[in-house]
Motif scaffolding. Structure first.
Motif, mmCIF file in Angstrom:
data_model
loop_
_atom_site.group_PDB
_atom_site.id
_atom_site.type_symbol
_atom_site.label_atom_id
_atom_site.label_comp_id
_atom_site.label_asym_id
_atom_site.label_seq_id
_atom_site.Cartn_x
_atom_site.Cartn_y
_atom_site.Cartn_z
ATOM 1 N N SER A 118 29.164 -30.877 -28.952
ATOM 2 C CA SER A 118 27.904 -30.613 -28.255
ATOM 3 C C SER A 118 27.056 -31.871 -28.171
ATOM 4 O O SER A 118 26.421 -32.128 -27.142
ATOM 5 N N CYS A 119 27.035 -32.664 -29.247
ATOM 6 C CA CYS A 119 26.306 -33.940 -29.211
ATOM 7 C C CYS A 119 26.835 -34.792 -28.062
ATOM 8 O O CYS A 119 26.068 -35.335 -27.269
ATOM 9 N N LEU A 120 28.162 -34.896 -28.001
ATOM 10 C CA LEU A 120 28.786 -35.726 -26.964
ATOM 11 C C LEU A 120 28.559 -35.160 -25.573
ATOM 12 O O LEU A 120 28.386 -35.914 -24.613
ATOM 13 N N ALA A 121 28.551 -33.827 -25.454
ATOM 14 C CA ALA A 121 28.340 -33.215 -24.132
ATOM 15 C C ALA A 121 26.972 -33.577 -23.571
ATOM 16 O O ALA A 121 26.839 -33.873 -22.380
ATOM 17 N N CYS A 122 25.961 -33.583 -24.411
ATOM 18 C CA CYS A 122 24.605 -33.891 -23.930
ATOM 19 C C CYS A 122 24.314 -35.389 -23.867
ATOM 20 O O CYS A 122 23.555 -35.836 -23.018
ATOM 21 N N HIS A 123 24.919 -36.137 -24.771
ATOM 22 C CA HIS A 123 24.595 -37.560 -24.883
ATOM 23 C C HIS A 123 25.703 -38.470 -24.361
ATOM 24 O O HIS A 123 25.726 -39.654 -24.679
ATOM 25 N N GLN A 124 26.616 -37.945 -23.554
ATOM 26 C CA GLN A 124 27.750 -38.716 -23.053
ATOM 27 C C GLN A 124 27.343 -40.016 -22.364
ATOM 28 O O GLN A 124 27.937 -41.060 -22.645
ATOM 29 N N PRO A 125 26.338 -40.021 -21.488
ATOM 30 C CA PRO A 125 25.981 -41.293 -20.834
ATOM 31 C C PRO A 125 25.579 -42.377 -21.848
ATOM 32 O O PRO A 125 25.953 -43.534 -21.715
ATOM 33 N N MET A 126 24.859 -41.997 -22.891
ATOM 34 C CA MET A 126 24.440 -42.954 -23.903
ATOM 35 C C MET A 126 25.631 -43.400 -24.745
ATOM 36 O O MET A 126 25.785 -44.579 -25.045
ATOM 37 N N VAL A 127 26.491 -42.459 -25.098
ATOM 38 C CA VAL A 127 27.640 -42.770 -25.942
ATOM 39 C C VAL A 127 28.594 -43.709 -25.226
ATOM 40 O O VAL A 127 29.150 -44.624 -25.830
ATOM 41 N N GLN A 128 28.774 -43.522 -23.926
ATOM 42 C CA GLN A 128 29.681 -44.380 -23.160
ATOM 43 C C GLN A 128 29.247 -45.836 -23.166
ATOM 44 O O GLN A 128 30.068 -46.732 -23.153
ATOM 45 N N SER A 129 27.939 -46.071 -23.217
ATOM 46 C CA SER A 129 27.449 -47.441 -23.158
ATOM 47 C C SER A 129 27.240 -48.066 -24.537
ATOM 48 O O SER A 129 26.785 -49.191 -24.641
ATOM 49 N N MET A 130 27.583 -47.352 -25.600
ATOM 50 C CA MET A 130 27.369 -47.868 -26.951
ATOM 51 C C MET A 130 28.326 -48.999 -27.286
ATOM 52 O O MET A 130 29.478 -49.002 -26.875
ATOM 53 N N ASP A 131 27.821 -49.888 -28.082
ATOM 54 C CA ASP A 131 28.640 -50.955 -28.645
ATOM 55 C C ASP A 131 29.270 -50.394 -29.920
ATOM 56 O O ASP A 131 28.577 -50.134 -30.898
ATOM 57 N N ILE A 132 30.578 -50.190 -29.883
ATOM 58 C CA ILE A 132 31.258 -49.601 -31.037
ATOM 59 C C ILE A 132 31.020 -50.443 -32.279
ATOM 60 O O ILE A 132 30.827 -49.912 -33.367
ATOM 61 N N GLY A 133 30.978 -51.745 -32.140
ATOM 62 C CA GLY A 133 30.756 -52.616 -33.290
ATOM 63 C C GLY A 133 29.425 -52.355 -33.976
ATOM 64 O O GLY A 133 29.293 -52.503 -35.185
ATOM 65 N N ALA A 134 28.436 -51.953 -33.213
ATOM 66 C CA ALA A 134 27.124 -51.662 -33.798
ATOM 67 C C ALA A 134 27.111 -50.344 -34.565
ATOM 68 O O ALA A 134 26.183 -50.060 -35.290
ATOM 69 N N HIS A 135 28.152 -49.544 -34.391
ATOM 70 C CA HIS A 135 28.229 -48.257 -35.064
ATOM 71 C C HIS A 135 29.336 -48.262 -36.104
ATOM 72 O O HIS A 135 30.277 -47.498 -36.063
ATOM 73 N N GLN A 136 29.219 -49.195 -37.014
ATOM 74 C CA GLN A 136 30.099 -49.333 -38.165
ATOM 75 C C GLN A 136 31.548 -49.559 -37.784
ATOM 76 O O GLN A 136 32.458 -49.167 -38.492
ATOM 77 N N GLY A 137 31.756 -50.162 -36.608
ATOM 78 C CA GLY A 137 33.028 -50.711 -36.259
ATOM 79 C C GLY A 137 34.161 -49.817 -35.825
ATOM 80 O O GLY A 137 35.208 -50.311 -35.485
ATOM 81 N N THR A 138 33.991 -48.514 -35.823
ATOM 82 C CA THR A 138 35.119 -47.683 -35.415
ATOM 83 C C THR A 138 34.706 -46.685 -34.356
ATOM 84 O O THR A 138 33.573 -46.218 -34.328
ATOM 85 N N GLU A 139 35.647 -46.377 -33.500
ATOM 86 C CA GLU A 139 35.390 -45.373 -32.464
ATOM 87 C C GLU A 139 35.114 -44.016 -33.113
ATOM 88 O O GLU A 139 34.314 -43.235 -32.628
ATOM 89 N N GLU A 140 35.760 -43.738 -34.237
ATOM 90 C CA GLU A 140 35.553 -42.458 -34.933
ATOM 91 C C GLU A 140 34.088 -42.285 -35.341
ATOM 92 O O GLU A 140 33.527 -41.218 -35.215
ATOM 93 N N ASN A 141 33.451 -43.354 -35.815
ATOM 94 C CA ASN A 141 32.044 -43.250 -36.206
ATOM 95 C C ASN A 141 31.139 -43.034 -35.006
ATOM 96 O O ASN A 141 30.090 -42.418 -35.126
ATOM 97 N N VAL A 142 31.535 -43.545 -33.847
ATOM 98 C CA VAL A 142 30.754 -43.287 -32.638
ATOM 99 C C VAL A 142 30.866 -41.806 -32.271
ATOM 100 O O VAL A 142 29.893 -41.177 -31.891
ATOM 101 N N LYS A 143 32.071 -41.244 -32.409
ATOM 102 C CA LYS A 143 32.269 -39.836 -32.087
ATOM 103 C C LYS A 143 31.697 -38.912 -33.153
ATOM 104 O O LYS A 143 31.468 -37.742 -32.898
ATOM 105 N N ASN A 144 31.489 -39.415 -34.357
ATOM 106 C CA ASN A 144 30.931 -38.610 -35.436
ATOM 107 C C ASN A 144 29.434 -38.899 -35.539
ATOM 108 O O ASN A 144 28.985 -39.608 -36.429
#
Length: 154
Positions: A116-142
């Motif tokens: 649900s987080c991803l469904a509403c915030h998809q545009p923001m999540v797509q533009s995120m710098d994965i490195g800024a979110h503790q380096g893993t794609e999993e942390n971006v999705k979590n």
């Protein structure tokens, strides 16, 4: 009265008692409120009051109700299936008093909330710098890894 009639009468009496108790419980416990999208339905059980209070003070109160985060999006059958399963599980836990306090989200429900987080915030999540979110794609999705207090402040 023969044994067949006595058995039929006993079955009807038991069914009547079960239906009567079920209807009373449904009305007393405000079961009908769970068919709505009203967040106040979630506070029928006193255990959810702090969750409701913290949500009502959060920014999400203006854009998302409980069902928006805690039920699947898109498929009506899946939404009501999860709603029924959660309702039964919550009712059973509350009635039997067998639950962890404070309440802890189960993995299945947590996965729904994350989607649900991803469904509403998809545009923001797509533009995120994965490195800024503790380096893993999993942390971006979590999202709850860093933002656990967003919906409820807990």
């Amino acid at each position: 009265m023969n044994s067949k009639n006595a058995l039929s009468t006993a079955v009807f009496v038991l069914l009547g008692i079960l239906i009567g108790l079920g209807a009373y419980s449904f009305i007393y416990a405000k079961g009908y409120s769970y068919l709505s999208d009203d967040p106040k339905a979630c506070i029928n059980c006193h255990i959810m009051q702090s969750n409701y209070d913290s949500w009502s003070k959060s920014g999400h109160q203006y854009v998302a109700k409980c069902n928006d985060c805690h039920l699947p999006h898109g498929n009506m059958a899946a939404k009501y299936a999860v709603k029924a399963m959660n309702g039964f599980a919550h009712g059973w836990a509350f009635t039997s008093q067998k639950f962890h306090e404070p309440i802890q989200i189960k993995e299945h429900s947590r996965n729904i909330a994350l989607k649900s987080c991803l469904a509403c915030h998809q545009p923001m999540v797509q533009s995120m710098d994965i490195g800024a979110h503790q380096g893993t794609e999993e942390n971006v999705k979590n999202c709850l890894h860093c933002h656990r207090s967003v919906g409820h402040g807990q």
